[in-house]
Design an enzyme around this catalytic site. Structure first.
Site, PDB file in Angstrom:
ATOM      1  N   GLU A  31       1.067   2.914 -10.346  1.00 49.80           N
ATOM      2  CA  GLU A  31       0.103   3.493 -10.496  1.00 49.80           C
ATOM      3  C   GLU A  31      -0.334   4.931 -11.444  1.00 49.80           C
ATOM      4  O   GLU A  31       1.062   5.635 -10.649  1.00 49.80           O
ATOM      5  CB  GLU A  31      -0.178   4.498  -8.865  1.00 49.80           C
ATOM      6  CG  GLU A  31      -1.589   4.730  -9.119  1.00 49.80           C
ATOM      7  CD  GLU A  31      -1.856   5.500  -7.861  1.00 49.80           C
ATOM      8  OE1 GLU A  31      -2.626   5.897  -7.159  1.00 49.80           O
ATOM      9  OE2 GLU A  31      -0.746   5.608  -6.603  1.00 49.80           O
TER      10      GLU A  31
ATOM     11  N   GLU B 244      -9.829  11.753  -3.433  1.00 49.37           N
ATOM     12  CA  GLU B 244      -8.296  11.971  -2.492  1.00 49.37           C
ATOM     13  C   GLU B 244      -9.151  13.195  -1.662  1.00 49.37           C
ATOM     14  O   GLU B 244      -8.145  13.966  -2.385  1.00 49.37           O
ATOM     15  CB  GLU B 244      -7.221  11.650  -3.107  1.00 49.37           C
ATOM     16  CG  GLU B 244      -6.912  10.582  -3.432  1.00 49.37           C
ATOM     17  CD  GLU B 244      -5.342   9.893  -3.772  1.00 49.37           C
ATOM     18  OE1 GLU B 244      -4.243   9.505  -3.664  1.00 49.37           O
ATOM     19  OE2 GLU B 244      -4.922  11.431  -4.262  1.00 49.37           O
TER      20      GLU B 244
END
Length: 374
Positions: free
Chosen positions: A157, A240
């Protein structure tokens, strides 16, 4: 009282009640249908499609508190973000919009997964809306895997932190700094027990940007955290949040995957110069844009990405298709002007509206490569 059309006048003896019903039917037949409302999603992993090509997902996985996202024509906004989690652990969620595949959910018509070595450029544009009463990051995620998988977690990622608010940090430790896609970043490396994570953290907030995703992919390959024979499976832009987050927004998002060439060859990115000439009047303007190929090879099927300043909206374009109408937009070539020869140029233009003070875009990117502004 509104008169009935001649064809609906009641014959002698028709009841008043029936006359009223006919009037209502006539009004419904001639009324303009209402505009489609934004879509609000509160399901844990609920999603919807925007622009016919991207998926907006709620993706609440780290908290049982309620979270809702509202998908708009060009992005989404976080309309409810209850609860909080410790800032030294994982975030509550990752509400986002993506191109590609995420846990078997693939965006319509996506070119992903695609082998990294086959991708000549992956231009993308993003425009964020931030808030001050929350702890969060604004993160652009890039997912890589040795296989073209469309289900589950990928091996590596890449996280691009365009903004960081509060006492949070990426996974792992800082391993240095780097210049990627023309910007300076702190570089963090680590793992979360499921996949490897390479994070690039901006030293100050970036609210909108056009760049080439492949610049970060190539940096990751160079650091040994992926291979050129791996696959790019998904690109995602969102947030996030650890605490609160209501009001955060992706105002606009675009992502294109160009395959079949390599940088510097036909179909790939090239050095470029953009001239942007405007004619401005109260509440309106036109822009005539010329893109010059400064490289030694032709550029085919060009896309010019740029971000319109806040308050500006495209109403009509010529010699290119421009979408979406505001925020981070991409001008795409028509079949008649799809090639820019070495040393040559192509021009297009558009008319738009604006509110507030008028300004020009801060930068331009041709097939993912930043251009010089003339």
């Amino acid at each position: 009282m509104r008169r009935l059309p001649h064809r609906l006048r009641a014959p002698r003896g028709l009841s008043a009640a029936l006359l009223t019903i006919l009037a209502v039917v006539a009004a419904l037949m001639t009324a303009t249908p209402p505009a489609q409302a934004d879509t609000t999603i509160c399901e844990t992993y609920g999603s919807t499609t925007i622009q016919g090509r991207y998926v907006v997902q709620n993706n609440r996985w780290g908290s049982s508190a309620t979270q809702c996202v509202t998908a708009t024509d060009t992005g989404f906004r976080l309309t409810r973000a209850d609860g909080s989690v410790p800032t030294n652990g994982a975030p509550k969620s990752y509400p986002s919009v993506f191109n590609g595949c995420h846990y078997t959910n693939c965006s319509p018509g996506t070119a992903l997964p695609a082998r990294i070595s086959s991708i000549s450029g992956a231009p993308s544009s993003i425009s964020y809306g931030y808030v001050g009463d929350a702890v969060y990051n604004a993160s652009y995620d890039i997912w890589l895997d040795p296989t073209p998988r469309t289900d589950g977690v990928n091996r590596t990622e890449i996280m691009i932190w365009l903004n960081k608010v509060g006492p949070i940090q990426p996974i792992g430790t800082q391993v240095g700094t780097a210049t990627v896609a023309g910007r300076s970043w702190q570089v963090w490396s680590g793992g979360n027990g499921t996949n490897d994570v390479l994070s690039f953290v901006a030293p100050s907030a970036i609210s909108s940007w056009s760049f080439d995703v492949m610049d970060f992919v190539r940096e990751t390959v160079a650091r040994g955290m992926a291979g050129s024979d791996w696959y790019l499976t998904s690109v995602q832009a969102g947030f996030e949040p650890w605490q609160n987050g209501a009001g955060l927004a992706v105002n606009s998002f675009s992502s294109t995957i160009n395959t079949g060439g390599t940088p510097g060859e036909p179909g790939g990115p090239a050095a470029c110069t953009v001239s942007y000439a405007t004619n401005v009047w109260q509440d309106g303007f036109t822009a005539n844009v010329t893109v010059k190929n400064e490289g030694s090879s032709a550029v085919d099927d060009w896309d010019l990405a740029f971000t319109l300043p806040s308050g500006q909206r495209v109403t009509h374009a010529w010699n290119a298709s421009v979408a979406p109408s505001s925020g981070a937009v991409t001008a795409s070539a028509l079949s008649s002007n799809a090639r820019i020869a070495p040393g040559g140029s192509q021009s297009f233009g558009f008319q738009g509206s604006y509110s507030g003070a008028f300004a020009q875009p801060a930068g331009f990117s041709l097939n993912g490569t930043a251009c010089r502004t003339a």
